[in-house]
Design a protein around this motif. Structure first.
Motif, PDB file in Angstrom:
ATOM      1  N   ARG A  70      -9.270  -0.297  -3.392  1.00  0.00           N
ATOM      2  CA  ARG A  70      -8.389  -0.608  -2.249  1.00  0.00           C
ATOM      3  C   ARG A  70      -8.648   0.339  -1.079  1.00  0.00           C
ATOM      4  O   ARG A  70      -8.207   1.480  -1.083  1.00  0.00           O
ATOM      5  CB  ARG A  70      -6.936  -0.542  -2.665  1.00  0.00           C
ATOM      6  N   ARG A 107      -4.959   5.843   3.469  1.00  0.00           N
ATOM      7  CA  ARG A 107      -3.632   6.466   3.541  1.00  0.00           C
ATOM      8  C   ARG A 107      -3.580   7.768   2.749  1.00  0.00           C
ATOM      9  O   ARG A 107      -2.973   8.737   3.186  1.00  0.00           O
ATOM     10  CB  ARG A 107      -2.564   5.496   3.034  1.00  0.00           C
ATOM     11  N   GLU A 117      -7.413   0.435   2.023  1.00  0.00           N
ATOM     12  CA  GLU A 117      -6.241   0.933   2.745  1.00  0.00           C
ATOM     13  C   GLU A 117      -5.549   2.051   1.969  1.00  0.00           C
ATOM     14  O   GLU A 117      -5.072   3.023   2.560  1.00  0.00           O
ATOM     15  CB  GLU A 117      -5.254  -0.199   3.037  1.00  0.00           C
ATOM     16  N   LEU A 118      -5.488   1.951   0.664  1.00  0.00           N
ATOM     17  CA  LEU A 118      -4.908   3.007  -0.157  1.00  0.00           C
ATOM     18  C   LEU A 118      -5.695   4.299   0.018  1.00  0.00           C
ATOM     19  O   LEU A 118      -5.132   5.374   0.217  1.00  0.00           O
ATOM     20  CB  LEU A 118      -4.878   2.591  -1.628  1.00  0.00           C
ATOM     21  N   LEU A 173       1.679   1.782  -3.512  1.00  0.00           N
ATOM     22  CA  LEU A 173       0.550   2.333  -4.257  1.00  0.00           C
ATOM     23  C   LEU A 173       0.347   3.817  -3.962  1.00  0.00           C
ATOM     24  O   LEU A 173       0.033   4.596  -4.869  1.00  0.00           O
ATOM     25  CB  LEU A 173      -0.721   1.537  -3.957  1.00  0.00           C
ATOM     26  N   VAL A 174       0.550   4.229  -2.711  1.00  0.00           N
ATOM     27  CA  VAL A 174       0.454   5.648  -2.371  1.00  0.00           C
ATOM     28  C   VAL A 174       1.478   6.432  -3.185  1.00  0.00           C
ATOM     29  O   VAL A 174       1.156   7.464  -3.788  1.00  0.00           O
ATOM     30  CB  VAL A 174       0.659   5.872  -0.854  1.00  0.00           C
ATOM     31  N   ASP A 197       0.824  -1.210   0.000  1.00  0.00           N
ATOM     32  CA  ASP A 197       0.000   0.000   0.000  1.00  0.00           C
ATOM     33  C   ASP A 197       0.859   1.262   0.000  1.00  0.00           C
ATOM     34  O   ASP A 197       0.487   2.271  -0.601  1.00  0.00           O
ATOM     35  CB  ASP A 197      -0.987  -0.012   1.168  1.00  0.00           C
TER      36      ASP A 197
END
Length: 195
Positions: free
Chosen positions: A110, A116, A112-113, A57-58, A54
């Motif tokens: 997603r 964040r 969690e993405l 991805l951020v 993640d």
């Protein structure tokens, strides 16, 4: 996967691999294994550069946002050249003809993405928010030059263009809309810009 092979700009290679997967296979297919396989490197390479997937991805999203911010400067410099409608059409096509629609899908997919990104960014949908800022800045410059109506609400116009552009480009299987379709949206939303 080979180990001990030096990678030049590993972050860039991993980001580009993730982008190819997103565009080709969608957010469901985006895993750390898929990214490293696509990049042609060992899985450990990703985890040497990022705390977890993640976090990767951020940083991918932030990297793509930086590209839109660079495009903002270019578009603003184009004020007074070409046609307003043509410049807006090109900007929307560039924004949504790239990875933006896939990134929006990824963020939706997603949790969690999304969490964040909310911690480190202003409210709004990443890339779409920057797209609105880009178009509003350009429209303001054109308004100052008299090529957009003096009373035009550039923020609302930009928001409408990005929303319409997203809908126009979303859900297509690799085939972007015809330029004429994008131009029609632009000239409808921002009247008087066709000439």
């Amino acid at each position: 996967m080979p180990t001990g092979v030096a990678m030049r700009d590993a972050r860039r290679q991993l980001f580009d691999a993730a982008e190819r997967i997103l565009l080709r296979d969608g957010p469901n297919a985006l895993t750390s294994r898929a990214v490293t396989t696509e990049a042609g490197c060992a899985k450990g390479v990703l985890h040497r550069h990022f705390a977890d997937f993640d976090a990767f991805l951020v940083d991918l999203v932030l990297d793509r946002i930086a590209r839109v911010e660079a495009q903002t400067a270019e578009l603003r410099e184009a004020a007074g050249t070409g046609t307003v409608a043509g410049n807006l059409t090109d900007a929307l096509t560039s924004l949504f003809g790239s990875i933006a629609v896939a990134i929006v899908s990824l963020i939706t997919f997603r949790d969690e993405l999304r969490v964040r990104l909310r911690r480190i960014r202003p409210p709004g949908v990443p890339l779409a928010t920057e797209g609105v800022a880009m178009l509003a800045s350009y429209l303001a410059a054109e308004r100052e030059l008299g090529r957009v109506a003096a009373d035009a609400d550039v923020e609302t116009l930009a928001l409408t263009l990005v929303g319409s552009g997203h809908l126009l480009f979303a859900g297509r299987e690799g085939e972007p809309p015809e330029r004429a379709a994008v131009l029609k949206v632009v000239t409808t939303v921002v009247p008087g810009t066709a000439s």
